[in-house]
Design a protein around this motif. Sequence first.
Motif, PDB file in Angstrom:
ATOM      1  N   TRP A  13       0.827  -1.207   0.000  1.00 58.74           N
ATOM      2  CA  TRP A  13       0.000   0.000   0.000  1.00 58.74           C
ATOM      3  C   TRP A  13       0.863   1.259   0.000  1.00 58.74           C
ATOM      4  O   TRP A  13       0.524   2.266  -0.643  1.00 58.74           O
ATOM      5  N   ASN A  14       1.972   1.233   0.707  1.00 59.12           N
ATOM      6  CA  ASN A  14       2.807   2.421   0.846  1.00 59.12           C
ATOM      7  C   ASN A  14       3.804   2.607  -0.289  1.00 59.12           C
ATOM      8  O   ASN A  14       4.535   3.603  -0.314  1.00 59.12           O
ATOM      9  N   ALA A  15       3.864   1.674  -1.232  1.00 57.89           N
ATOM     10  CA  ALA A  15       4.729   1.837  -2.395  1.00 57.89           C
ATOM     11  C   ALA A  15       4.190   2.951  -3.300  1.00 57.89           C
ATOM     12  O   ALA A  15       2.976   3.093  -3.467  1.00 57.89           O
ATOM     13  N   ARG A  16       5.095   3.731  -3.874  1.00 58.13           N
ATOM     14  CA  ARG A  16       4.663   4.750  -4.822  1.00 58.13           C
ATOM     15  C   ARG A  16       4.032   4.104  -6.054  1.00 58.13           C
ATOM     16  O   ARG A  16       3.092   4.646  -6.631  1.00 58.13           O
ATOM     17  N   ARG A  17       4.570   2.970  -6.477  1.00 58.93           N
ATOM     18  CA  ARG A  17       4.013   2.242  -7.612  1.00 58.93           C
ATOM     19  C   ARG A  17       4.348   0.774  -7.438  1.00 58.93           C
ATOM     20  O   ARG A  17       5.388   0.445  -6.858  1.00 58.93           O
ATOM     21  N   VAL A  18       3.469  -0.099  -7.902  1.00 59.66           N
ATOM     22  CA  VAL A  18       3.718  -1.538  -7.920  1.00 59.66           C
ATOM     23  C   VAL A  18       3.785  -1.971  -9.379  1.00 59.66           C
ATOM     24  O   VAL A  18       2.858  -1.699 -10.156  1.00 59.66           O
TER      25      VAL A  18
ATOM     26  N   ASP B  45      -4.797   2.394 -10.199  1.00 59.50           N
ATOM     27  CA  ASP B  45      -4.005   3.445 -10.845  1.00 59.50           C
ATOM     28  C   ASP B  45      -2.577   3.514 -10.321  1.00 59.50           C
ATOM     29  O   ASP B  45      -1.772   4.297 -10.818  1.00 59.50           O
ATOM     30  N   ARG B  46      -2.246   2.697  -9.336  1.00 55.66           N
ATOM     31  CA  ARG B  46      -0.866   2.630  -8.845  1.00 55.66           C
ATOM     32  C   ARG B  46      -0.200   1.310  -9.209  1.00 55.66           C
ATOM     33  O   ARG B  46       0.831   0.937  -8.651  1.00 55.66           O
ATOM     34  N   ILE B  47      -0.791   0.579 -10.145  1.00 55.08           N
ATOM     35  CA  ILE B  47      -0.238  -0.693 -10.611  1.00 55.08           C
ATOM     36  C   ILE B  47       0.110  -0.555 -12.089  1.00 55.08           C
ATOM     37  O   ILE B  47      -0.710  -0.090 -12.886  1.00 55.08           O
ATOM     38  N   THR B  48       1.319  -0.951 -12.456  1.00 56.93           N
ATOM     39  CA  THR B  48       1.788  -0.883 -13.833  1.00 56.93           C
ATOM     40  C   THR B  48       2.217  -2.263 -14.295  1.00 56.93           C
ATOM     41  O   THR B  48       2.952  -2.953 -13.582  1.00 56.93           O
ATOM     42  N   ILE B  49       1.756  -2.671 -15.460  1.00 56.58           N
ATOM     43  CA  ILE B  49       2.206  -3.930 -16.057  1.00 56.58           C
ATOM     44  C   ILE B  49       3.404  -3.650 -16.954  1.00 56.58           C
ATOM     45  O   ILE B  49       3.342  -2.822 -17.860  1.00 56.58           O
ATOM     46  N   LEU B  50       4.512  -4.334 -16.669  1.00 58.10           N
ATOM     47  CA  LEU B  50       5.698  -4.299 -17.527  1.00 58.10           C
ATOM     48  C   LEU B  50       6.132  -5.737 -17.784  1.00 58.10           C
ATOM     49  O   LEU B  50       6.509  -6.452 -16.852  1.00 58.10           O
TER      50      LEU B  50
ATOM     51  N   ALA C 269      -4.260  -8.629 -10.550  1.00 60.25           N
ATOM     52  CA  ALA C 269      -5.434  -9.009  -9.765  1.00 60.25           C
ATOM     53  C   ALA C 269      -5.039  -9.359  -8.331  1.00 60.25           C
ATOM     54  O   ALA C 269      -5.776  -9.034  -7.389  1.00 60.25           O
ATOM     55  N   THR C 270      -3.892 -10.011  -8.144  1.00 59.51           N
ATOM     56  CA  THR C 270      -3.423 -10.324  -6.791  1.00 59.51           C
ATOM     57  C   THR C 270      -3.139  -9.052  -6.007  1.00 59.51           C
ATOM     58  O   THR C 270      -3.581  -8.897  -4.855  1.00 59.51           O
ATOM     59  N   VAL C 271      -2.415  -8.134  -6.616  1.00 57.65           N
ATOM     60  CA  VAL C 271      -2.016  -6.905  -5.926  1.00 57.65           C
ATOM     61  C   VAL C 271      -3.228  -6.023  -5.628  1.00 57.65           C
ATOM     62  O   VAL C 271      -3.335  -5.426  -4.552  1.00 57.65           O
ATOM     63  N   GLN C 272      -4.155  -5.959  -6.562  1.00 57.80           N
ATOM     64  CA  GLN C 272      -5.330  -5.116  -6.366  1.00 57.80           C
ATOM     65  C   GLN C 272      -6.372  -5.795  -5.482  1.00 57.80           C
ATOM     66  O   GLN C 272      -6.909  -5.185  -4.550  1.00 57.80           O
ATOM     67  N   GLY C 273      -6.637  -7.069  -5.745  1.00 60.79           N
ATOM     68  CA  GLY C 273      -7.715  -7.749  -5.048  1.00 60.79           C
ATOM     69  C   GLY C 273      -7.347  -8.243  -3.660  1.00 60.79           C
ATOM     70  O   GLY C 273      -8.156  -8.142  -2.725  1.00 60.79           O
ATOM     71  N   LEU C 274      -6.135  -8.771  -3.493  1.00 60.03           N
ATOM     72  CA  LEU C 274      -5.729  -9.333  -2.209  1.00 60.03           C
ATOM     73  C   LEU C 274      -4.960  -8.351  -1.333  1.00 60.03           C
ATOM     74  O   LEU C 274      -5.023  -8.436  -0.104  1.00 60.03           O
ATOM     75  N   LEU C 275      -4.239  -7.433  -1.956  1.00 59.49           N
ATOM     76  CA  LEU C 275      -3.403  -6.510  -1.194  1.00 59.49           C
ATOM     77  C   LEU C 275      -3.962  -5.091  -1.152  1.00 59.49           C
ATOM     78  O   LEU C 275      -3.407  -4.236  -0.471  1.00 59.49           O
TER      79      LEU C 275
END
Length: 376
Positions: A138-143, A163-168, A152-158
């Motif tokens: 949660w406290n990361a500037r970006r994941v 808007d703070r999740i980027t796929i690379l 889905a894991t980062v958004q749904g479970l964590l």
Amino acid sequence: MPRSAQPGSVRPVRHHIAGGRDHGGGIGRLVGYVVDADPARQRHRVQDTRGPRFRPLPSGLMLAGAILAMVGDRIAGGDRLQHFHIAGRGSTARKLILARMARLLGLDYVLHLHDFDYAADLARRPAWQQSAICRMFWNARRVVVLGARDRATVQGLLGVPGDRITILRNCVPDPMADHGADPGPDSTGHVCRIVFLGQLGARKGVPELLEALARLRNLPWTATLAGDGPLAQIRAQVAGLGLQDRIDIPGWIDQPRARALCSRGDILVLPSHAEGMAMAVVEGLAHGMAVVTTRVGAHDEVLTHDRTCLFVPVGDAAALADTLAGLIADPVRRLRLAGAGRALFLSRMEIGGYVARLSDLHDDLAATPCPKREMA
């Protein structure tokens, strides 16, 4: 809080990786490619947080060194972004410590998730650890994640906002950039060269691969299975199958040797049970090999069956043998898959575009004030 970057500035970054560039596995290779490809040569620094392998005292000292490096970054002004490359198991434990120290020092950090099944790793942990991991994310500037499953894991479970999740996707340099030549046609009577890159264990599908190759002893092929793991045990299994003259087990090989191996290969096979986005698959596409792999992680978000790869079911040695047999016997199909796979690599997986997107992410964070969002 960290000072803001000036318009047009290049934000310095410290990458924290277990094993560093040389012993960090696929993650280390990826970051090494980023360091080498970025035109701002002084931008990236790589921090080993564990050493070549986990050993309590040496690894503890390496972790302490990473903390001291962050203290140095704070003293120097605090504008160096901390980029934590994280997987499950011990990697998460180390990053919990480092992320907490970053918060105490007032340093921005990014979490870059590389795990093959982080949801399962999270589910095995006690509630207090799950809570601490949620706070860290949660406290990361970006994941940064490798694909839709991890998002889905980062958004749904964590609980990290989308808007703070980027796929690379993982990328590699173009191994043919210097000469620009695509792989040529196979000659008549060609012995098909099969390549496997990865840890020699069950998760990567090595038992099924050996069983599949044993079924193909009457076809013209050789295989190299390169990676770390229980080498003596694997070599004994190969000898027990009577394939020691056809299967080479060199152990872990460095990047120049891996590149030389792939440049001579015809088929890249990786029958994994779980992945994020396998670097070996990207290497296979880049080198113009026909890729045989499984629908795990982000593979089927990027690859298309019978166009840019051939998918086989997880754990199915018979299906793997049939697929390999078909490719060994059909060089035209092999070249078609290889050509389409290389075209996909050039359009979406070459390191230059990856570095540009990563640099944009780092610089966007520098230009945007860091909100105060400590999770309860």
